[in-house]
Design a protein around this motif. Sequence first.
Motif, PDB file in Angstrom:
ATOM      1  N   ALA A 185       0.837  10.015   3.445  1.00 46.15           N
ATOM      2  CA  ALA A 185      -0.404   9.076   3.022  1.00 46.15           C
ATOM      3  C   ALA A 185       0.087   8.133   1.993  1.00 46.15           C
ATOM      4  CB  ALA A 185      -1.499   9.690   2.723  1.00 46.15           C
ATOM      5  N   THR A 186       0.885   8.708   1.017  1.00 44.53           N
ATOM      6  CA  THR A 186       1.466   8.021  -0.189  1.00 44.53           C
ATOM      7  C   THR A 186       2.590   7.097   0.451  1.00 44.53           C
ATOM      8  OG1 THR A 186       1.152  10.006  -1.533  1.00 44.53           O
ATOM      9  CG2 THR A 186       2.718   8.346  -1.994  1.00 44.53           C
ATOM     10  N   ALA A 187       3.350   7.357   1.334  1.00 44.10           N
ATOM     11  CA  ALA A 187       4.341   6.315   1.784  1.00 44.10           C
ATOM     12  C   ALA A 187       3.541   5.119   2.392  1.00 44.10           C
ATOM     13  CB  ALA A 187       5.214   6.945   2.869  1.00 44.10           C
ATOM     14  N   PHE A 188       2.656   5.275   3.148  1.00 46.69           N
ATOM     15  CA  PHE A 188       1.751   4.310   3.844  1.00 46.69           C
ATOM     16  C   PHE A 188       1.121   3.309   2.605  1.00 46.69           C
ATOM     17  CE2 PHE A 188       2.266   6.230   7.682  1.00 46.69           C
ATOM     18  CZ  PHE A 188       2.092   5.383   8.652  1.00 46.69           C
ATOM     19  N   LEU A 189       0.584   4.218   1.598  1.00 47.26           N
ATOM     20  CA  LEU A 189       0.069   3.370   0.340  1.00 47.26           C
ATOM     21  C   LEU A 189       1.001   2.562  -0.310  1.00 47.26           C
ATOM     22  CD1 LEU A 189      -2.150   2.809  -1.803  1.00 47.26           C
ATOM     23  CD2 LEU A 189      -1.652   5.023  -2.921  1.00 47.26           C
ATOM     24  N   GLY A 242       2.096  -6.372  -1.457  1.00 49.71           N
ATOM     25  CA  GLY A 242       1.169  -7.440  -2.149  1.00 49.71           C
ATOM     26  C   GLY A 242      -0.144  -6.909  -2.177  1.00 49.71           C
ATOM     27  N   GLN A 243      -0.507  -5.608  -1.626  1.00 44.77           N
ATOM     28  CA  GLN A 243      -2.054  -5.317  -1.590  1.00 44.77           C
ATOM     29  C   GLN A 243      -2.158  -4.282  -2.850  1.00 44.77           C
ATOM     30  OE1 GLN A 243      -3.875  -6.255   0.907  1.00 44.77           O
ATOM     31  NE2 GLN A 243      -2.092  -7.103   1.810  1.00 44.77           N
ATOM     32  N   ARG A 244      -3.671  -4.375  -3.144  1.00 46.56           N
ATOM     33  CA  ARG A 244      -3.749  -3.535  -4.321  1.00 46.56           C
ATOM     34  C   ARG A 244      -4.158  -1.970  -4.009  1.00 46.56           C
ATOM     35  NH1 ARG A 244      -8.754  -4.460  -7.539  1.00 46.56           N
ATOM     36  NH2 ARG A 244      -7.828  -3.332  -9.111  1.00 46.56           N
ATOM     37  N   GLY A 245      -3.816  -1.039  -4.495  1.00 44.36           N
ATOM     38  CA  GLY A 245      -3.754   0.369  -3.789  1.00 44.36           C
ATOM     39  C   GLY A 245      -4.261   1.044  -5.120  1.00 44.36           C
ATOM     40  N   TYR A 246      -4.580   2.330  -4.357  1.00 39.86           N
ATOM     41  CA  TYR A 246      -5.153   3.285  -5.503  1.00 39.86           C
ATOM     42  C   TYR A 246      -4.983   4.627  -4.720  1.00 39.86           C
ATOM     43  CZ  TYR A 246      -7.120   5.420  -9.746  1.00 39.86           C
ATOM     44  OH  TYR A 246      -7.362   5.904 -10.946  1.00 39.86           O
ATOM     45  N   TYR A 292     -13.854   0.955  -6.745  1.00 40.91           N
ATOM     46  CA  TYR A 292     -13.333   1.658  -5.687  1.00 40.91           C
ATOM     47  C   TYR A 292     -13.378   0.754  -4.216  1.00 40.91           C
ATOM     48  CZ  TYR A 292     -11.975   6.003  -7.793  1.00 40.91           C
ATOM     49  OH  TYR A 292     -11.566   6.863  -8.893  1.00 40.91           O
ATOM     50  N   LEU A 293     -14.291  -0.323  -4.099  1.00 34.63           N
ATOM     51  CA  LEU A 293     -14.451  -1.150  -3.240  1.00 34.63           C
ATOM     52  C   LEU A 293     -13.234  -2.167  -3.251  1.00 34.63           C
ATOM     53  CD1 LEU A 293     -18.369  -1.327  -2.759  1.00 34.63           C
ATOM     54  CD2 LEU A 293     -16.910  -0.333  -1.302  1.00 34.63           C
ATOM     55  N   SER A 294     -12.949  -2.400  -4.412  1.00 31.57           N
ATOM     56  CA  SER A 294     -11.840  -3.310  -4.629  1.00 31.57           C
ATOM     57  C   SER A 294     -10.672  -3.282  -4.244  1.00 31.57           C
ATOM     58  CB  SER A 294     -11.880  -3.855  -6.286  1.00 31.57           C
ATOM     59  OG  SER A 294     -11.216  -2.864  -6.995  1.00 31.57           O
ATOM     60  N   TYR A 295     -10.230  -2.012  -4.077  1.00 28.27           N
ATOM     61  CA  TYR A 295      -8.663  -1.739  -3.676  1.00 28.27           C
ATOM     62  C   TYR A 295      -8.776  -1.877  -2.151  1.00 28.27           C
ATOM     63  CZ  TYR A 295      -8.647   0.579  -8.022  1.00 28.27           C
ATOM     64  OH  TYR A 295      -8.717   1.188  -9.297  1.00 28.27           O
ATOM     65  N   ASP A 296      -7.847  -2.652  -1.901  1.00 29.59           N
ATOM     66  CA  ASP A 296      -7.141  -2.979  -0.318  1.00 29.59           C
ATOM     67  C   ASP A 296      -6.903  -1.815   0.307  1.00 29.59           C
ATOM     68  OD1 ASP A 296      -7.384  -5.841  -0.943  1.00 29.59           O
ATOM     69  OD2 ASP A 296      -5.559  -5.658  -2.090  1.00 29.59           O
ATOM     70  N   HIS A 326     -15.936   0.349   5.062  1.00 31.96           N
ATOM     71  CA  HIS A 326     -15.754   0.252   6.615  1.00 31.96           C
ATOM     72  C   HIS A 326     -15.586  -1.116   6.935  1.00 31.96           C
ATOM     73  CE1 HIS A 326     -16.123   1.552  10.703  1.00 31.96           C
ATOM     74  NE2 HIS A 326     -17.186   0.930  10.952  1.00 31.96           N
ATOM     75  N   LYS A 327     -14.513  -1.223   7.875  1.00 31.04           N
ATOM     76  CA  LYS A 327     -14.078  -2.590   8.403  1.00 31.04           C
ATOM     77  C   LYS A 327     -13.526  -3.506   7.563  1.00 31.04           C
ATOM     78  CE  LYS A 327     -15.704  -1.612  13.215  1.00 31.04           C
ATOM     79  NZ  LYS A 327     -16.647  -2.281  14.254  1.00 31.04           N
ATOM     80  N   LYS A 328     -13.838  -3.140   6.152  1.00 31.10           N
ATOM     81  CA  LYS A 328     -13.353  -4.300   5.280  1.00 31.10           C
ATOM     82  C   LYS A 328     -12.168  -4.055   4.287  1.00 31.10           C
ATOM     83  CE  LYS A 328     -18.330  -5.612   4.393  1.00 31.10           C
ATOM     84  NZ  LYS A 328     -19.079  -4.603   4.616  1.00 31.10           N
ATOM     85  N   LYS A 329     -11.850  -2.787   4.023  1.00 28.58           N
ATOM     86  CA  LYS A 329     -10.805  -2.298   3.355  1.00 28.58           C
ATOM     87  C   LYS A 329     -10.094  -1.078   4.168  1.00 28.58           C
ATOM     88  CE  LYS A 329     -11.220  -5.318   0.085  1.00 28.58           C
ATOM     89  NZ  LYS A 329     -11.495  -5.267  -1.464  1.00 28.58           N
ATOM     90  N   THR A 330      -8.993  -0.814   3.824  1.00 29.30           N
ATOM     91  CA  THR A 330      -8.277   0.139   4.498  1.00 29.30           C
ATOM     92  C   THR A 330      -8.347   1.664   3.683  1.00 29.30           C
ATOM     93  OG1 THR A 330      -6.713  -1.045   5.533  1.00 29.30           O
ATOM     94  CG2 THR A 330      -6.024   1.338   5.094  1.00 29.30           C
ATOM     95  N   THR A 331      -8.923   2.806   4.187  1.00 33.58           N
ATOM     96  CA  THR A 331      -9.017   4.028   3.375  1.00 33.58           C
ATOM     97  C   THR A 331      -8.270   4.970   4.219  1.00 33.58           C
ATOM     98  OG1 THR A 331     -11.306   3.726   2.905  1.00 33.58           O
ATOM     99  CG2 THR A 331     -10.513   5.737   2.410  1.00 33.58           C
ATOM    100  N   ILE A 332      -7.201   5.715   3.647  1.00 41.06           N
ATOM    101  CA  ILE A 332      -6.451   6.783   4.212  1.00 41.06           C
ATOM    102  C   ILE A 332      -7.121   8.076   3.404  1.00 41.06           C
ATOM    103  CG2 ILE A 332      -4.049   7.528   4.018  1.00 41.06           C
ATOM    104  CD1 ILE A 332      -3.274   4.504   3.820  1.00 41.06           C
TER     105      ILE A 332
END
Length: 199
Positions: free
Chosen positions: A71-75, A82-86, A113-117, A145-151
């Motif tokens: 999961a960390t590797a994908f993040l 260039g994406q914002r992640g957390y 939490y909604l702002s993270y890509d 849902h369908k707006k940002k990626t959650t792992i």
Amino acid sequence: ECRTKRENARLLRRQRANIPEMLEMETFPFSRQPKLDRKKIMSYYDRFDYMTKQRNMVWLGPTGCGKTGLATAFLLQAIDRGQRGYFVTFPQLLQELFQSLADRSEGKVLRRYLSYDCLVIDEVGYVEVEAAQVGQFFTLMHKRHKKKTTIITSNLGFVEWGSFLHNLQLTAALIDRLTENSHVINMKHCTSLRDKLDE
């Protein structure tokens, strides 16, 4: 100068992502996990459609089998592109959301939490959840849902999620959203890497 600026921005994004251990895809010990479909995982990684198509990723399997590392590797790949992640553990997220009810900052915390890509929620299923927290978690997942990626990583299969969420209807709705337009990787037959890595 432009390259330096870009590189500094990338390093800053990594720094702000709250990642406990920078586990890169190149260092994952696939050879020690023969029951894991390396080809399939690398195709998800190389295609990058988990980000371009806002697809969720759910890693299910026993403790120590490498879910968090993957999961960390994908993040990290998302951040480097260039994406914002957390990165946050499920207990930490719940505590923060629950605390926001008390000090009336719920809207602000949810917006963050909604702002993270790309958001990694690690260890889903390790704690008992209060009714209010289930509602907050569902709201967050529904809005992403369908707006940002959650792992997500979890040591429990979907059929067991009702045991800690204590709300069968919300659990069914949550799993429905989580699995639609998602990559679900079941690692239940994988073994723990921890002893091997410690040797």
